[in-house]
Design an enzyme around this catalytic site. Sequence first.
Site, PDB file in Angstrom:
ATOM      1  N   CYS A  45       0.832  -1.203   0.000  1.00  8.17           N
ATOM      2  CA  CYS A  45       0.000   0.000   0.000  1.00  8.17           C
ATOM      3  C   CYS A  45       0.873   1.262   0.000  1.00  8.17           C
ATOM      4  O   CYS A  45       1.983   1.260   0.515  1.00  8.17           O
ATOM      5  CB  CYS A  45      -0.893  -0.013   1.240  1.00  8.17           C
ATOM      6  SG  CYS A  45      -2.041   1.380   1.304  1.00  8.17           S
ATOM      7  N   ASP A  47       0.360   3.741   1.742  1.00 10.99           N
ATOM      8  CA  ASP A  47       0.330   4.298   3.103  1.00 10.99           C
ATOM      9  C   ASP A  47       1.747   4.577   3.598  1.00 10.99           C
ATOM     10  O   ASP A  47       2.614   3.701   3.560  1.00 10.99           O
ATOM     11  CB  ASP A  47      -0.364   3.287   4.034  1.00 10.99           C
ATOM     12  CG  ASP A  47      -0.674   3.879   5.401  1.00 10.99           C
ATOM     13  OD1 ASP A  47       0.260   4.382   6.061  1.00 10.99           O
ATOM     14  OD2 ASP A  47      -1.845   3.841   5.813  1.00 10.99           O
ATOM     15  N   ARG A  49       2.984   4.729   6.376  1.00 11.90           N
ATOM     16  CA  ARG A  49       3.451   4.002   7.558  1.00 11.90           C
ATOM     17  C   ARG A  49       3.945   2.595   7.226  1.00 11.90           C
ATOM     18  O   ARG A  49       4.349   1.850   8.109  1.00 11.90           O
ATOM     19  CB  ARG A  49       2.312   3.909   8.590  1.00 11.90           C
ATOM     20  CG  ARG A  49       1.855   5.271   9.090  1.00 11.90           C
ATOM     21  CD  ARG A  49       0.522   5.187   9.795  1.00 11.90           C
ATOM     22  NE  ARG A  49      -0.552   4.802   8.873  1.00 11.90           N
ATOM     23  CZ  ARG A  49      -1.804   4.603   9.247  1.00 11.90           C
ATOM     24  NH1 ARG A  49      -2.141   4.726  10.508  1.00 11.90           N
ATOM     25  NH2 ARG A  49      -2.726   4.269   8.350  1.00 11.90           N
ATOM     26  N   HIS A 101      -2.219  -4.143   4.957  1.00 11.56           N
ATOM     27  CA  HIS A 101      -2.060  -3.772   6.362  1.00 11.56           C
ATOM     28  C   HIS A 101      -3.434  -3.516   6.972  1.00 11.56           C
ATOM     29  O   HIS A 101      -4.336  -3.003   6.318  1.00 11.56           O
ATOM     30  CB  HIS A 101      -1.134  -2.553   6.514  1.00 11.56           C
ATOM     31  CG  HIS A 101      -1.693  -1.279   5.943  1.00 11.56           C
ATOM     32  ND1 HIS A 101      -2.185  -0.270   6.737  1.00 11.56           N
ATOM     33  CD2 HIS A 101      -1.867  -0.863   4.666  1.00 11.56           C
ATOM     34  CE1 HIS A 101      -2.604   0.722   5.961  1.00 11.56           C
ATOM     35  NE2 HIS A 101      -2.430   0.386   4.698  1.00 11.56           N
ATOM     36  N   CYS A 104      -6.242  -0.297   6.821  1.00  6.98           N
ATOM     37  CA  CYS A 104      -5.937   0.387   5.556  1.00  6.98           C
ATOM     38  C   CYS A 104      -7.038   1.413   5.211  1.00  6.98           C
ATOM     39  O   CYS A 104      -8.226   1.069   5.171  1.00  6.98           O
ATOM     40  CB  CYS A 104      -5.819  -0.648   4.449  1.00  6.98           C
ATOM     41  SG  CYS A 104      -5.448   0.077   2.838  1.00  6.98           S
TER      42      CYS A 104
HETATM   43 ZN   LIG Z   1      -3.412   1.119   3.056  1.00  6.06          ZN
END
Ligand SMILES: [Zn+2]
Length: 228
Positions: A45, A47, A49, A101, A104
């Site tokens: 992803c 993302d 993090r 994750h 998400c």
């Molecule tokens: Zn995500």
Amino acid sequence: MSHHADLDAIFRNNRQWAHFMRDQDEDFFPRLERQQTPEYLWIGCSDSRVSANEIMGLLPGEVFVHRNVANVVVHTDFNCLSVLQYAVDILKVRHIIVTGHYGCGGVRAALENRSFGLIDNWLRTIKDIYHRFEDVFTHLDAEQSVRLLCELNVQQQVANVCHTTIVQDAWKRGQTLSVHGLIYSLSDGILRDLQVNVHNMEEIPKIYQMYSDRDLLRRSLQGHAHIL
Ligand SMILES: [Zn+2]
């Protein structure tokens, strides 16, 4: 032209990192420059993090990376397919790791009815997964639903990777290649194996298996030979 103060911090960090890496291992950059021979393709992803190298404790050069919102593999996405093709055909990675994750934002958005714009189209395929298992979701609360959909999404994307012509062609020519589904928890930083590991053509549903005319003829002749 002066950089924004935030960018100055990035350049400062970068120089510190480069010095640190060279102090630790003076051949680090020359080696990095000479070659990249990653064994892994990571599909994860966007993302911020979730960082492929850090999570797996791998150095630059050890993992080839593709990221998009909610780690989705769509068969008409030439960006993802190009990364996949280059990783499999040229770099000859041995493992493709789809990593989702928990929590998400993309998956969470797919569970809602609120419109976010263009990205609604991207997330539509995740709604399709929900729709397929809707009877299961009706028994879950909101957080359990996000959790399950994050897991099912990874499983679906592992399947989508396996259904590409790229992965199937690699298997047909005898290349060692397996596809895995993992999920990462932001709460403890631990990667969990979703136990979806695919190693060859026979492990995917028949309808998705693609053969050339010559392959099909050979298979049918083998079938007849078996009957005789
Ligand atoms: Zn995500």
